[in-house]
Enzyme design. Sequence first.
Site, PDB file in Angstrom:
ATOM      1  N   GLN A 107     -51.816  64.674  26.259  1.00  0.00           N
ATOM      2  CA  GLN A 107     -51.354  63.897  27.409  1.00  0.00           C
ATOM      3  C   GLN A 107     -51.024  64.790  28.601  1.00  0.00           C
ATOM      4  O   GLN A 107     -51.339  64.470  29.746  1.00  0.00           O
ATOM      5  CB  GLN A 107     -50.132  63.066  27.012  1.00  0.00           C
ATOM      6  CG  GLN A 107     -49.817  61.916  27.947  1.00  0.00           C
ATOM      7  CD  GLN A 107     -50.857  60.807  27.868  1.00  0.00           C
ATOM      8  OE1 GLN A 107     -51.651  60.769  26.937  1.00  0.00           O
ATOM      9  NE2 GLN A 107     -50.860  59.927  28.846  1.00  0.00           N
ATOM     10  N   GLU A 145     -51.773  67.452   0.087  1.00  0.00           N
ATOM     11  CA  GLU A 145     -50.606  67.929  -0.664  1.00  0.00           C
ATOM     12  C   GLU A 145     -49.458  66.912  -0.606  1.00  0.00           C
ATOM     13  O   GLU A 145     -48.283  67.263  -0.567  1.00  0.00           O
ATOM     14  CB  GLU A 145     -50.169  69.322  -0.185  1.00  0.00           C
ATOM     15  CG  GLU A 145     -51.267  70.360  -0.431  1.00  0.00           C
ATOM     16  CD  GLU A 145     -50.774  71.788  -0.478  1.00  0.00           C
ATOM     17  OE1 GLU A 145     -49.586  71.998  -0.785  1.00  0.00           O
ATOM     18  OE2 GLU A 145     -51.585  72.685  -0.235  1.00  0.00           O
ATOM     19  N   GLY A 146     -49.835  65.642  -0.607  1.00  0.00           N
ATOM     20  CA  GLY A 146     -48.868  64.548  -0.591  1.00  0.00           C
ATOM     21  C   GLY A 146     -48.771  63.914   0.775  1.00  0.00           C
ATOM     22  O   GLY A 146     -48.364  64.564   1.745  1.00  0.00           O
TER      23      GLY A 146
END
Length: 380
Positions: A334, A361-362
């Site tokens: 932006q 990794e999650g």
Amino acid sequence: MALDPETFDALLSTVRRFVAERLRPVEERVEREDEVPDEIVREMREMGLFGLSIPEDYGGLGLTMTEEVRVALELGGTTPAFRSTFGTNVGIGSQGLVMAGTDAQKAEWLPRIASGEIVTSFALTEPGAGSDGASVQTKAVRDGDVYRLSGTKRYITNADKASLFTVMARTGGEGARGVSAFLVPADLPGVSVGQPESKMGQQGAHVCDVNFDGTPVPAANRLGEEGEGFKVAMRVLDRGRLHIAAVCVGIAERLIRDAVAYAAERRQFGKPIADFQLIQAMIADSKTETMAAKALVIEAARLKDAGEPITMEAAAAKYFASETVGRVADRAVQIYGGAGYIADYGIERLYRDVRLFRIYEGTSQIQQLVIAREVMKRGG
């Protein structure tokens, strides 16, 4: 054991120069060719980056968690594909062996992992098992002195370069207690690796399917006892999540520096856009959130080095840092305006690169569940 301060400061200085002088200048080449140049990989090996977390007894640097995250912060100054080149050796691809391997397994593999002779990979995710790691369907059936391994793993980082996989496979009934972990050399019969996937970002860091078709894995290659694989995987992910969180903070710091420099040069209405308060607000929000994320990472690393359990702290650091770097990247685009959407400036590349951190990794949602579970377990 921590390095002496002078040695560690020299390592940080070397990594910082390497990022600035060798890695950033070839970012566009890596994006274009979807490959990290061989000469860069060779220099990484010579610097010892493949062995950051491998114990010194096996040829690694043996960094503490605090030292490792400080190195990861520096590595965040460039595209994350470079870190991924050795990231599996430092984290999820090696730590199961470090934590649960026998002396014989460590002696056989760790020195070559530390030197970068061997690239490791962590094979948990499957077509039907990702966040629900306890539901893996890849099977390992005992057959005398070997286990016959059959199944497919998906989105496996560095699979096309790996010589050794840490594979989670089902040896027992349903659920986490039926999962075991195995060290699987890539040259065993029945192992095949698919073509690298086309991805949104992080070009140069490859992920592939890995197939096992009756692969005979020696029983001596099992990590821990049968049924301990899921526990090993979760311990590995605690450390890996903290490392990823540090990389996220490093990238956020780089994005802030780049955005501030651009805002100081870009002029509108007769003055630099950095003079406009709404631009300053975006910079202030980005800096504040990044400082908070960094504090989370450093504190979690300190607790890890003190021998404390950090499942909640690692999840919180990974959740907050990965979400933070996404917001910082969005604000940077932006601030750059139209230039932020153009490839020449590199901001749009980092915007795409950091999106993955909220998934692998999650996912962020899994981190929320882990955090809530641990808070309730600890009584608030």
